[in-house]
Design a protein around this motif. Sequence first.
Motif, PDB file in Angstrom:
ATOM      1  N   ILE A  30       0.847  -1.197   0.000  1.00 42.20           N
ATOM      2  CA  ILE A  30       0.000   0.000   0.000  1.00 42.20           C
ATOM      3  C   ILE A  30       0.882   1.248   0.000  1.00 42.20           C
ATOM      4  O   ILE A  30       1.780   1.379   0.842  1.00 42.20           O
ATOM      5  N   PRO A  31       0.658   2.177  -0.934  1.00 42.64           N
ATOM      6  CA  PRO A  31       1.485   3.394  -0.993  1.00 42.64           C
ATOM      7  C   PRO A  31       1.438   4.206   0.295  1.00 42.64           C
ATOM      8  O   PRO A  31       0.429   4.221   1.007  1.00 42.64           O
ATOM      9  N   ARG A  32       2.526   4.885   0.553  1.00 41.10           N
ATOM     10  CA  ARG A  32       2.668   5.654   1.783  1.00 41.10           C
ATOM     11  C   ARG A  32       1.591   6.718   1.938  1.00 41.10           C
ATOM     12  O   ARG A  32       1.081   6.949   3.042  1.00 41.10           O
ATOM     13  N   GLN A  33       1.208   7.345   0.822  1.00 37.88           N
ATOM     14  CA  GLN A  33       0.223   8.423   0.938  1.00 37.88           C
ATOM     15  C   GLN A  33      -1.155   7.900   1.329  1.00 37.88           C
ATOM     16  O   GLN A  33      -1.930   8.590   2.007  1.00 37.88           O
ATOM     17  N   ILE A  34      -1.460   6.670   0.915  1.00 37.14           N
ATOM     18  CA  ILE A  34      -2.749   6.078   1.297  1.00 37.14           C
ATOM     19  C   ILE A  34      -2.729   5.709   2.776  1.00 37.14           C
ATOM     20  O   ILE A  34      -3.710   5.938   3.504  1.00 37.14           O
ATOM     21  N   ILE A  35      -1.610   5.158   3.242  1.00 40.43           N
ATOM     22  CA  ILE A  35      -1.488   4.833   4.666  1.00 40.43           C
ATOM     23  C   ILE A  35      -1.593   6.102   5.506  1.00 40.43           C
ATOM     24  O   ILE A  35      -2.271   6.129   6.545  1.00 40.43           O
ATOM     25  N   HIS A  36      -0.953   7.179   5.040  1.00 38.42           N
ATOM     26  CA  HIS A  36      -1.021   8.461   5.761  1.00 38.42           C
ATOM     27  C   HIS A  36      -2.454   8.974   5.814  1.00 38.42           C
ATOM     28  O   HIS A  36      -2.919   9.435   6.869  1.00 38.42           O
ATOM     29  N   HIS A  37      -3.167   8.890   4.679  1.00 37.47           N
ATOM     30  CA  HIS A  37      -4.563   9.328   4.625  1.00 37.47           C
ATOM     31  C   HIS A  37      -5.403   8.546   5.632  1.00 37.47           C
ATOM     32  O   HIS A  37      -6.215   9.129   6.370  1.00 37.47           O
ATOM     33  N   CYS A  38      -5.213   7.244   5.682  1.00 36.29           N
ATOM     34  CA  CYS A  38      -5.977   6.406   6.602  1.00 36.29           C
ATOM     35  C   CYS A  38      -5.653   6.741   8.051  1.00 36.29           C
ATOM     36  O   CYS A  38      -6.553   6.814   8.907  1.00 36.29           O
ATOM     37  N   THR A  39      -4.392   6.972   8.328  1.00 33.32           N
ATOM     38  CA  THR A  39      -3.980   7.312   9.686  1.00 33.32           C
ATOM     39  C   THR A  39      -4.625   8.608  10.139  1.00 33.32           C
ATOM     40  O   THR A  39      -5.089   8.735  11.287  1.00 33.32           O
ATOM     41  N   GLN A  40      -4.684   9.577   9.223  1.00 31.50           N
ATOM     42  CA  GLN A  40      -5.296  10.871   9.546  1.00 31.50           C
ATOM     43  C   GLN A  40      -6.776  10.733   9.877  1.00 31.50           C
ATOM     44  O   GLN A  40      -7.311  11.470  10.705  1.00 31.50           O
ATOM     45  N   LEU A  41      -7.449   9.768   9.227  1.00 30.28           N
ATOM     46  CA  LEU A  41      -8.886   9.586   9.438  1.00 30.28           C
ATOM     47  C   LEU A  41      -9.202   8.548  10.513  1.00 30.28           C
ATOM     48  O   LEU A  41     -10.374   8.277  10.786  1.00 30.28           O
ATOM     49  N   GLY A  42      -8.177   7.960  11.095  1.00 32.92           N
ATOM     50  CA  GLY A  42      -8.415   6.941  12.110  1.00 32.92           C
ATOM     51  C   GLY A  42      -8.859   5.611  11.536  1.00 32.92           C
ATOM     52  O   GLY A  42      -9.548   4.827  12.208  1.00 32.92           O
ATOM     53  N   ILE A  43      -8.460   5.334  10.289  1.00 38.09           N
ATOM     54  CA  ILE A  43      -8.825   4.084   9.617  1.00 38.09           C
ATOM     55  C   ILE A  43      -7.717   3.056   9.844  1.00 38.09           C
ATOM     56  O   ILE A  43      -6.545   3.338   9.603  1.00 38.09           O
ATOM     57  N   SER A  44      -8.097   1.874  10.317  1.00 35.25           N
ATOM     58  CA  SER A  44      -7.122   0.802  10.484  1.00 35.25           C
ATOM     59  C   SER A  44      -6.705   0.303   9.112  1.00 35.25           C
ATOM     60  O   SER A  44      -7.540   0.033   8.256  1.00 35.25           O
ATOM     61  N   VAL A  45      -5.393   0.165   8.900  1.00 34.88           N
ATOM     62  CA  VAL A  45      -4.892  -0.274   7.601  1.00 34.88           C
ATOM     63  C   VAL A  45      -3.810  -1.318   7.816  1.00 34.88           C
ATOM     64  O   VAL A  45      -2.942  -1.171   8.679  1.00 34.88           O
ATOM     65  N   TYR A  46      -3.887  -2.403   7.029  1.00 37.91           N
ATOM     66  CA  TYR A  46      -2.946  -3.509   7.157  1.00 37.91           C
ATOM     67  C   TYR A  46      -2.370  -3.841   5.788  1.00 37.91           C
ATOM     68  O   TYR A  46      -3.114  -4.063   4.826  1.00 37.91           O
ATOM     69  N   ASP A  47      -1.054  -3.884   5.726  1.00 35.15           N
ATOM     70  CA  ASP A  47      -0.368  -4.219   4.484  1.00 35.15           C
ATOM     71  C   ASP A  47       0.067  -5.681   4.542  1.00 35.15           C
ATOM     72  O   ASP A  47       0.868  -6.071   5.384  1.00 35.15           O
ATOM     73  N   PHE A  48      -0.480  -6.504   3.635  1.00 35.42           N
ATOM     74  CA  PHE A  48      -0.147  -7.925   3.618  1.00 35.42           C
ATOM     75  C   PHE A  48       1.358  -8.158   3.521  1.00 35.42           C
ATOM     76  O   PHE A  48       1.897  -9.077   4.130  1.00 35.42           O
ATOM     77  N   MET A  49       2.022  -7.318   2.710  1.00 41.41           N
ATOM     78  CA  MET A  49       3.441  -7.535   2.462  1.00 41.41           C
ATOM     79  C   MET A  49       4.330  -7.137   3.631  1.00 41.41           C
ATOM     80  O   MET A  49       5.534  -7.392   3.623  1.00 41.41           O
ATOM     81  N   LYS A  50       3.741  -6.523   4.650  1.00 35.80           N
ATOM     82  CA  LYS A  50       4.491  -6.203   5.852  1.00 35.80           C
ATOM     83  C   LYS A  50       4.185  -7.188   6.978  1.00 35.80           C
ATOM     84  O   LYS A  50       4.671  -7.025   8.101  1.00 35.80           O
ATOM     85  N   MET A  51       3.362  -8.193   6.660  1.00 36.76           N
ATOM     86  CA  MET A  51       3.058  -9.254   7.612  1.00 36.76           C
ATOM     87  C   MET A  51       4.048 -10.390   7.366  1.00 36.76           C
ATOM     88  O   MET A  51       4.062 -10.981   6.290  1.00 36.76           O
ATOM     89  N   GLU A  52       4.861 -10.684   8.358  1.00 37.82           N
ATOM     90  CA  GLU A  52       5.920 -11.674   8.192  1.00 37.82           C
ATOM     91  C   GLU A  52       5.362 -13.033   7.779  1.00 37.82           C
ATOM     92  O   GLU A  52       5.939 -13.715   6.922  1.00 37.82           O
ATOM     93  N   GLU A  53       4.224 -13.415   8.362  1.00 35.65           N
ATOM     94  CA  GLU A  53       3.683 -14.733   8.041  1.00 35.65           C
ATOM     95  C   GLU A  53       3.219 -14.816   6.593  1.00 35.65           C
ATOM     96  O   GLU A  53       3.376 -15.851   5.926  1.00 35.65           O
ATOM     97  N   VAL A  54       2.667 -13.724   6.064  1.00 39.57           N
ATOM     98  CA  VAL A  54       2.229 -13.699   4.668  1.00 39.57           C
ATOM     99  C   VAL A  54       3.442 -13.713   3.741  1.00 39.57           C
ATOM    100  O   VAL A  54       3.486 -14.464   2.758  1.00 39.57           O
ATOM    101  N   ALA A  55       4.418 -12.878   4.040  1.00 42.03           N
ATOM    102  CA  ALA A  55       5.610 -12.793   3.196  1.00 42.03           C
ATOM    103  C   ALA A  55       6.331 -14.137   3.114  1.00 42.03           C
ATOM    104  O   ALA A  55       6.752 -14.567   2.038  1.00 42.03           O
ATOM    105  N   LEU A  56       6.447 -14.821   4.254  1.00 43.85           N
ATOM    106  CA  LEU A  56       7.142 -16.108   4.268  1.00 43.85           C
ATOM    107  C   LEU A  56       6.374 -17.171   3.499  1.00 43.85           C
ATOM    108  O   LEU A  56       6.945 -17.938   2.723  1.00 43.85           O
ATOM    109  N   LYS A  57       5.072 -17.233   3.699  1.00 47.84           N
ATOM    110  CA  LYS A  57       4.263 -18.235   2.992  1.00 47.84           C
ATOM    111  C   LYS A  57       4.255 -17.960   1.491  1.00 47.84           C
ATOM    112  O   LYS A  57       4.250 -18.897   0.684  1.00 47.84           O
ATOM    113  N   ASN A  58       4.265 -16.703   1.107  1.00 41.90           N
ATOM    114  CA  ASN A  58       4.247 -16.347  -0.313  1.00 41.90           C
ATOM    115  C   ASN A  58       5.529 -16.746  -1.027  1.00 41.90           C
ATOM    116  O   ASN A  58       5.538 -16.900  -2.252  1.00 41.90           O
TER     117      ASN A  58
END
Length: 298
Positions: free
Chosen positions: A106-134
């Motif tokens: 997820i691009p940084r600007q989208i994560i920043h936008h979500c953070t500003q609005l209080g939206i929970s955001v999760y990046d699959f590629m930053k999840m160690e378990e997803v990255a390893l299984k992939n």
Amino acid sequence: MHTFLIIGGDSRQDYLEQYLKGDGFPVLRWPGGEKSPAPADGSASISRAFQQADIILGPVPFTKNGTHLFYCPAESHSQEESAASVSVTDLLSGLTNRHILFGGNIPRQIIHHCTQLGISVYDFMKMEEVALKNTVATAEGAIGEAITLSPGALHGSRCLVIGFGRCGETLAEKLKGLNAQVTAADCSAPRLALAYALGFSPVQMKQPFSGSSAFLSTFDFIFSTVPAPVLDHSALRLLKADAVLIDIASGPGGIDLSSAPEANKLCIKRCPGLPGRYCPKAAAEILYQAVLEHLSLQ
């Protein structure tokens, strides 16, 4: 119960929808396909879909051009993106603090936008378990591409894996299982020590490899996992004429494809997104498990 909105993506999203519906979750899709670019319940607009759903499942990768979410429908029988994709602007305008957003890279600007609005955001590629299984699906896809492109066999061949990170380690293990002779190149001394301990030939990586790297001429297959230039025009000149090069790194990749005529004479293939192309069902199950695990923490 959560209502899921799946936006864009590739055939992984088709299987992800099946897993969700199989467990009884309401699911909307946008676009719904090339022939019917609308949510699965017939909603008239993407804004209405956002109103109905609370969990937004974006694609992997999230976007390739920075303006629209990645969308490559399975029915297109192509790796080309569809023009029916949702724009980043529409996504941002539809998100509210009642939503939870998932996606890959997820691009940084989208994560920043979500953070500003209080939206929970999760990046699959930053999840160690997803990255390893992939890495398993990525390695299988890379090997499949190599077998298809080469007139020779992997058995007994000399293979160079550039980058001994998560993907590189899994790929090296799979190649070793096919009785290939594997050399691992990395710039990290601890990673090279691990490669040695696992039975691979370690090589200190120079970035990029240059015309002085004569050992490159000994390899039948070269797999690049480093998302930065590692093979320039002078290095490409050293390779065997029938060598196969597979670049599985994210953009811009590690092989200089602009190095004409060197690149034009070699069998080089950029192979991003291998899990979605080779193992979409398995890749979707990995994403599904990750989503459920993270939602249980809410």
